[in-house]
Design a protein around this motif. Structure first.
Motif, short mmCIF file in Angstrom:
data_model
loop_
_atom_site.label_atom_id
_atom_site.label_comp_id
_atom_site.label_asym_id
_atom_site.label_seq_id
_atom_site.Cartn_x
_atom_site.Cartn_y
_atom_site.Cartn_z
N ILE A 123 1.14 -1.12 0.01
CA ILE A 123 0.24 -0.15 0.01
C ILE A 123 1.04 1.31 0.26
CG2 ILE A 123 -1.57 1.44 1.66
CD1 ILE A 123 -2.54 -1.10 1.98
N MET A 124 2.24 1.09 0.88
CA MET A 124 2.72 2.85 0.92
C MET A 124 3.18 2.95 -0.45
SD MET A 124 2.95 3.56 3.74
CE MET A 124 4.22 4.55 3.88
N VAL A 125 3.90 1.76 -1.08
CA VAL A 125 4.55 2.10 -2.65
C VAL A 125 3.38 2.62 -3.51
CG1 VAL A 125 4.29 -1.02 -3.31
CG2 VAL A 125 6.46 1.23 -3.91
N ALA A 126 2.19 1.99 -3.38
CA ALA A 126 0.83 1.98 -4.08
C ALA A 126 0.98 3.88 -4.01
CB ALA A 126 -0.12 1.76 -3.93
N GLY A 127 0.91 4.16 -3.22
CA GLY A 127 0.69 5.94 -2.75
C GLY A 127 2.00 6.29 -3.55
N ALA A 128 3.01 5.98 -3.35
CA ALA A 128 4.39 6.74 -3.32
C ALA A 128 4.51 6.06 -5.16
CB ALA A 128 5.34 6.01 -3.20
N GLY A 129 3.34 6.05 -5.41
CA GLY A 129 3.37 6.19 -7.47
C GLY A 129 2.96 6.95 -7.41
N ALA A 130 1.84 7.58 -6.82
CA ALA A 130 0.66 8.22 -6.82
C ALA A 130 1.37 9.94 -6.93
CB ALA A 130 -0.20 8.16 -6.29
N LEU B 235 1.13 -7.48 -2.70
CA LEU B 235 0.53 -7.86 -1.66
C LEU B 235 0.55 -9.06 -1.13
CD1 LEU B 235 -3.07 -6.53 -2.36
CD2 LEU B 235 -1.70 -5.38 -0.74
N GLU B 236 1.42 -9.44 -2.09
CA GLU B 236 1.12 -11.46 -1.73
C GLU B 236 2.78 -11.61 -2.24
OE1 GLU B 236 -0.66 -13.74 0.02
OE2 GLU B 236 -2.33 -11.58 -0.36
N SER B 237 3.41 -10.03 -2.73
CA SER B 237 5.14 -10.84 -3.06
C SER B 237 6.34 -9.80 -2.86
CB SER B 237 5.50 -11.32 -4.38
OG SER B 237 6.93 -11.38 -5.23
N TRP B 238 7.36 -9.78 -2.17
CA TRP B 238 8.27 -8.93 -1.66
C TRP B 238 9.02 -8.52 -2.83
CZ3 TRP B 238 8.37 -6.00 2.30
CH2 TRP B 238 7.64 -6.23 3.67
N THR B 239 8.70 -9.12 -3.51
CA THR B 239 10.38 -8.76 -4.97
C THR B 239 9.18 -7.90 -5.60
OG1 THR B 239 10.97 -10.86 -5.09
CG2 THR B 239 10.71 -9.51 -7.01
N PHE B 240 7.59 -7.85 -5.98
CA PHE B 240 6.90 -7.56 -6.31
C PHE B 240 7.29 -5.70 -5.46
CE2 PHE B 240 5.32 -11.04 -9.21
CZ PHE B 240 4.88 -10.14 -10.48
N ILE B 241 6.99 -5.57 -4.78
CA ILE B 241 7.21 -4.33 -3.82
C ILE B 241 8.56 -4.23 -4.25
CG2 ILE B 241 7.41 -3.27 -1.55
CD1 ILE B 241 5.29 -5.65 -0.43
N GLY B 242 9.32 -4.97 -3.95
CA GLY B 242 11.02 -3.91 -5.01
C GLY B 242 10.78 -3.81 -6.21
N ILE B 243 9.90 -3.88 -6.53
CA ILE B 243 10.02 -3.78 -7.91
C ILE B 243 9.28 -2.48 -8.71
CG2 ILE B 243 9.40 -3.92 -10.62
CD1 ILE B 243 9.40 -7.12 -9.95
N ALA B 244 8.63 -2.23 -7.43
CA ALA B 244 7.53 -1.02 -7.45
C ALA B 244 8.14 0.65 -6.75
CB ALA B 244 5.74 -1.04 -6.55
N TRP B 245 9.07 -0.22 -5.92
CA TRP B 245 10.47 0.89 -5.26
C TRP B 245 11.03 1.06 -6.42
CZ3 TRP B 245 9.19 3.81 -2.25
CH2 TRP B 245 8.01 4.16 -0.90
N LEU B 246 11.89 0.31 -7.33
CA LEU B 246 12.47 0.90 -8.30
C LEU B 246 11.75 1.76 -9.67
CD1 LEU B 246 14.59 -2.17 -8.84
CD2 LEU B 246 15.64 -0.13 -7.27
N MET B 247 10.61 1.37 -9.75
CA MET B 247 10.07 2.38 -10.82
C MET B 247 10.00 3.51 -10.09
SD MET B 247 6.79 -0.45 -12.16
CE MET B 247 6.20 0.38 -12.73
N HIS B 248 9.33 3.23 -8.74
CA HIS B 248 9.61 4.92 -8.42
C HIS B 248 10.87 5.26 -8.54
CE1 HIS B 248 8.72 8.11 -5.63
NE2 HIS B 248 7.41 7.84 -5.43
N THR B 249 11.76 4.92 -8.34
CA THR B 249 13.32 5.52 -8.00
C THR B 249 13.34 6.11 -9.59
OG1 THR B 249 13.67 4.13 -7.13
CG2 THR B 249 15.78 5.09 -8.12
N GLY B 250 12.57 5.61 -10.96
CA GLY B 250 13.61 5.80 -11.98
C GLY B 250 12.37 6.80 -12.80
N TRP B 251 10.85 6.62 -12.23
CA TRP B 251 10.08 8.40 -12.23
C TRP B 251 10.33 9.33 -11.38
CZ3 TRP B 251 7.90 8.80 -16.31
CH2 TRP B 251 6.47 10.04 -15.96
N ASP B 252 11.51 9.70 -10.62
CA ASP B 252 12.39 10.26 -9.33
C ASP B 252 13.33 10.81 -10.80
OD1 ASP B 252 11.08 9.86 -7.18
OD2 ASP B 252 12.37 8.90 -6.08
N ILE B 253 13.91 9.67 -11.33
CA ILE B 253 14.94 10.28 -11.93
C ILE B 253 14.15 11.20 -13.10
CG2 ILE B 253 17.06 9.90 -13.38
CD1 ILE B 253 17.02 6.93 -11.40
N VAL B 254 14.18 10.82 -13.47
CA VAL B 254 13.27 11.27 -14.58
C VAL B 254 12.45 13.11 -14.11
CG1 VAL B 254 11.13 11.83 -15.77
CG2 VAL B 254 12.04 9.67 -16.28
#
Length: 151
Positions: free
Chosen positions: A32-39, A66-85
């Motif tokens: 939920i936190m990374v979904a919020g960060a994405g917005a 919600l069912e996988s830590w790996t996907f949460i990590g991927i979402a944080w890295l996606m947010h990192t890319g958006w931060d850089i942009v």
């Protein structure tokens, strides 16, 4: 140098605070936190309609988290890319703090690394308790569902 260290420290403090939440609630809360960060960039609109595309993509990956830590990590890295942009374009996450997106781009991979390790309790690790990360049955469930988690 100091702002970079502070951003790294923020990521570590985040993981420490999240360690206060027991599993499986810790994983779901982090999704939920990374979904919020994405917005977070939606209100600034610095990238026009692409803000909606990025938010939708990060939200989908966070949902899978919600069912996988790996996907949460991927979402944080996606947010990192958006931060850089946003940093390169000059439309920071906090409009009055010019380097806020850069700081976020440094902090987010720290959180992502913690997620890729299974979001263990750092408090338990320091105490020598193992961290409350994925158990043997969690790993078996991941393997049974086609997800592979290294430990």
């Amino acid at each position: 140098m100091i702002p970079s260290l502070m951003a790294i420290l923020v990521g570590v403090v985040y993981a420490l605070l999240m360690s206060l939440i027991r599993e499986p609630h810790r994983r779901r809360f982090n999704a939920i936190m990374v979904a919020g960060a994405g917005a977070a960039y939606l209100s600034g609109g610095g990238m026009g309609g692409w803000e909606f595309v990025a938010t939708a993509a990060i939200t989908y990956v966070a949902y899978r988290g919600l069912e996988s830590w790996t996907f949460i990590g991927i979402a944080w890295l996606m947010h990192t890319g958006w931060d850089i942009v946003h940093h390169v374009k000059g439309t920071p996450i906090i409009p009055f703090a010019h380097d806020s997106s850069l700081g976020c781009a440094i902090c987010d991979p720290v959180i992502a690394l913690w997620c890729f390790r299974g979001g263990p309790s750092l408090i338990a690790l320091v105490r020598g308790g193992g961290g409350g990360g994925p158990t043997r049955s969690d790993r078996a469930q991941d393997v049974g569902s086609g997800r592979v988690r290294s430990s």
